[in-house]
Design an enzyme around this catalytic site. Structure first.
Site, short mmCIF file in Angstrom:
data_model
loop_
_atom_site.label_atom_id
_atom_site.label_comp_id
_atom_site.label_asym_id
_atom_site.label_seq_id
_atom_site.Cartn_x
_atom_site.Cartn_y
_atom_site.Cartn_z
N GLU A 212 6.40 10.48 -8.67
CA GLU A 212 7.77 10.35 -8.19
C GLU A 212 8.83 11.04 -9.05
O GLU A 212 9.78 10.39 -9.49
CB GLU A 212 8.13 8.87 -8.00
CG GLU A 212 7.33 8.21 -6.91
CD GLU A 212 7.73 6.76 -6.67
OE1 GLU A 212 8.38 6.15 -7.55
OE2 GLU A 212 7.38 6.22 -5.60
N GLU A 312 1.33 5.18 -1.85
CA GLU A 312 1.87 3.85 -2.08
C GLU A 312 2.45 3.32 -0.77
O GLU A 312 3.18 4.01 -0.08
CB GLU A 312 2.97 3.86 -3.15
CG GLU A 312 2.48 4.24 -4.53
CD GLU A 312 3.58 4.12 -5.59
OE1 GLU A 312 4.60 3.46 -5.33
OE2 GLU A 312 3.41 4.71 -6.68
#
Length: 439
Positions: A212, A312
């Site tokens: 991320e 995720e």
């Protein structure tokens, strides 16, 4: 894990403008280890990178009167080296057990993503982190191999923080690209992961360059340059390992100038949550189910050009898990967190019972089973999924083991009751056949 919702990840435009830039799926030489064509995995979150909401007992002593310890950096700063090392070695040795890995294997999981911070490989003066993670990582890899699973090694935290999230190791500002030294140390950490992958060639299936990276605090070109350099660094040590890049929260158009000519066996990682932005957390139950249809359409498009894995996701439809939004912070759902609605999601919304399976009535249980299947279908239109998290101390809607053992997640994952999918030839061309998606 992180507090950003992504409807459709990215990179369709990354590849579409230049057909020569990357091979089509038919020309890629490798699929996903023991997972075959579809990754079905879980994350070992909260192990080597602390997150207060996953294991709140580690942070509870700082709950009152004001939270000064909010992440692993401040945790070790507050405790000092020796006490931090003592507590974390105990944590590393107990949070993930062989029984957990055996259970995950029995539940039909084929991949386990292992987040780890750069500090396991490189430390400098002034950084309070402690080392000692690698023997525990190697022990876990041994268990993963024993139970015929594959591992994905994920560099979850980079020097200077690539996103400013607590799960990067240090909450606050984004300084990853501030110095060349930070980038060099990130590469050194990836070389360390590649060396481990080389030691476990039948276990470690993939390495993720960095989790991320937040483009709003970084240079897009800097991310691109880093991805190219990381690809070379990893493949020079472990040439057969799959290479994973995160979408960096960018739209497809913003990737149109990325040329990855010569790359092979690359996975795009995108993360999809339903609780961190207004347009998802305010949905009705039916709205959550139908929203997965758009996710499926997006994933299908991206996966036609680059393997796309939803690395995720969870069953949460509220952000009520204690400290999910940061240590000591409240929730959007009940209005105890300051956010754009300046109050709860709806009048009278409460967090009581939202995260406890024991408090869910039959209708709620049915919904969560449907929501699990709808998401699995959507992400398997791409190349698969990795649930966050394998377990938690308190938040049942984020606890794969507990959800699966309670019948709220399919066990095995292919045991779909409500939402079905049909595979065409070739296998990654999937048509949804569900009550919510009509194509």
């Amino acid at each position: 894990m992180k507090l950003i919702h992504k409807l459709g990840a990215v990179l369709l435009a990354l590849l579409a403008p230049c057909a020569h830039a990357a091979p089509t799926l038919a020309h890629l030489s490798k699929r996903f280890g023991k997972g075959g064509d579809t990754i079905r995995g879980v994350n070992l979150g909260g192990l080597f990178v602390l997150e207060p909401w996953i294991r709140p007992s580690l942070f509870k002593q700082w709950e009152e009167p004001y939270p000064q310890v909010v992440d692993e950096w401040s945790y070790c700063s507050a405790l000092g080296h020796d006490e931090c090392y003592s507590r974390l070695t105990q944590h590393w040795g107990t949070w993930v057990t062989e029984a957990d890995i055996a259970t995950l294997a029995s539940l039909g999981i084929n991949h386990i993503r292992i987040p780890i911070g750069y500090w396991a490989f490189t430390l400098k003066d002034g950084e309070p982190y402690v080392q000692g993670q690698l023997p525990f990582l190697q022990r876990i890899l041994g268990w993963i191999g024993k139970y015929s699973l594959n591992a994905i090694l994920d560099l979850h935290g980079a020097p200077g923080s690539q996103n400013g999230f607590d799960n990067s190791g240090r909450l606050g500002s984004i300084h990853w690209q501030d110095t060349q030294e930070n980038i060099d140390r990130t590469i050194a950490a990836l070389q360390g992961l590649a060396s481990i992958a080389k030691q476990y060639p039948n276990v470690v299936d993939a390495i993720e360059a960095v989790n991320e990276p937040a483009v709003w605090g970084l240079s897009k070109q800097g991310i691109i340059d880093f991805y190219k350099r990381a690809y070379t660094a990893i493949r020079s040590i472990a040439p057969s390992v799959l290479y994973v890049i995160h979408d960096a929260f960018l739209s497809p158009a913003e990737w149109s100038d990325l040329n990855i000519a010569g790359w092979s066996n690359v996975i795009l990682d995108t993360h999809t949550y339903h609780v961190f932005v207004k347009d998802r957390i305010t949905l009705s139950r039916d709205g959550h189910l139908t929203a997965t249809c758009q996710d499926a359409a997006n994933v299908r498009s991206f996966n036609a050009h680059l393997w796309t894995v939803t690395g995720e996701w969870s069953l949460a439809t509220t952000d009520c898990a204690r400290w999910l939004n940061g240590f000591g912070k409240g929730a959007r759902w009940d209005g105890t967190l300051s956010w754009e609605m300046n109050g709860p999601v709806y009048q009278g919304a409460t967090c009581t019972g939202q995260n406890s399976i024991g408090a869910w009535d039959n209708a709620t249980r049915t919904f969560f089973r449907q929501f699990a299947e709808a998401q699995m279908d959507a992400y398997e239109v791409g190349s698969g999924w990795i649930f966050w998290n394998f377990k938690t101390e308190d938040a049942d809607d984020w606890n794969y083991i507990k959800l699966a053992q309670s019948g709220l997640i399919p066990n095995p994952p292919t045991d779909r009751r409500y939402s079905r999918y049909a595979l065409d030839y070739p296998a990654w061309h999937i048509k949804l056949e569900s009550p919510w998606c009509h194509e």
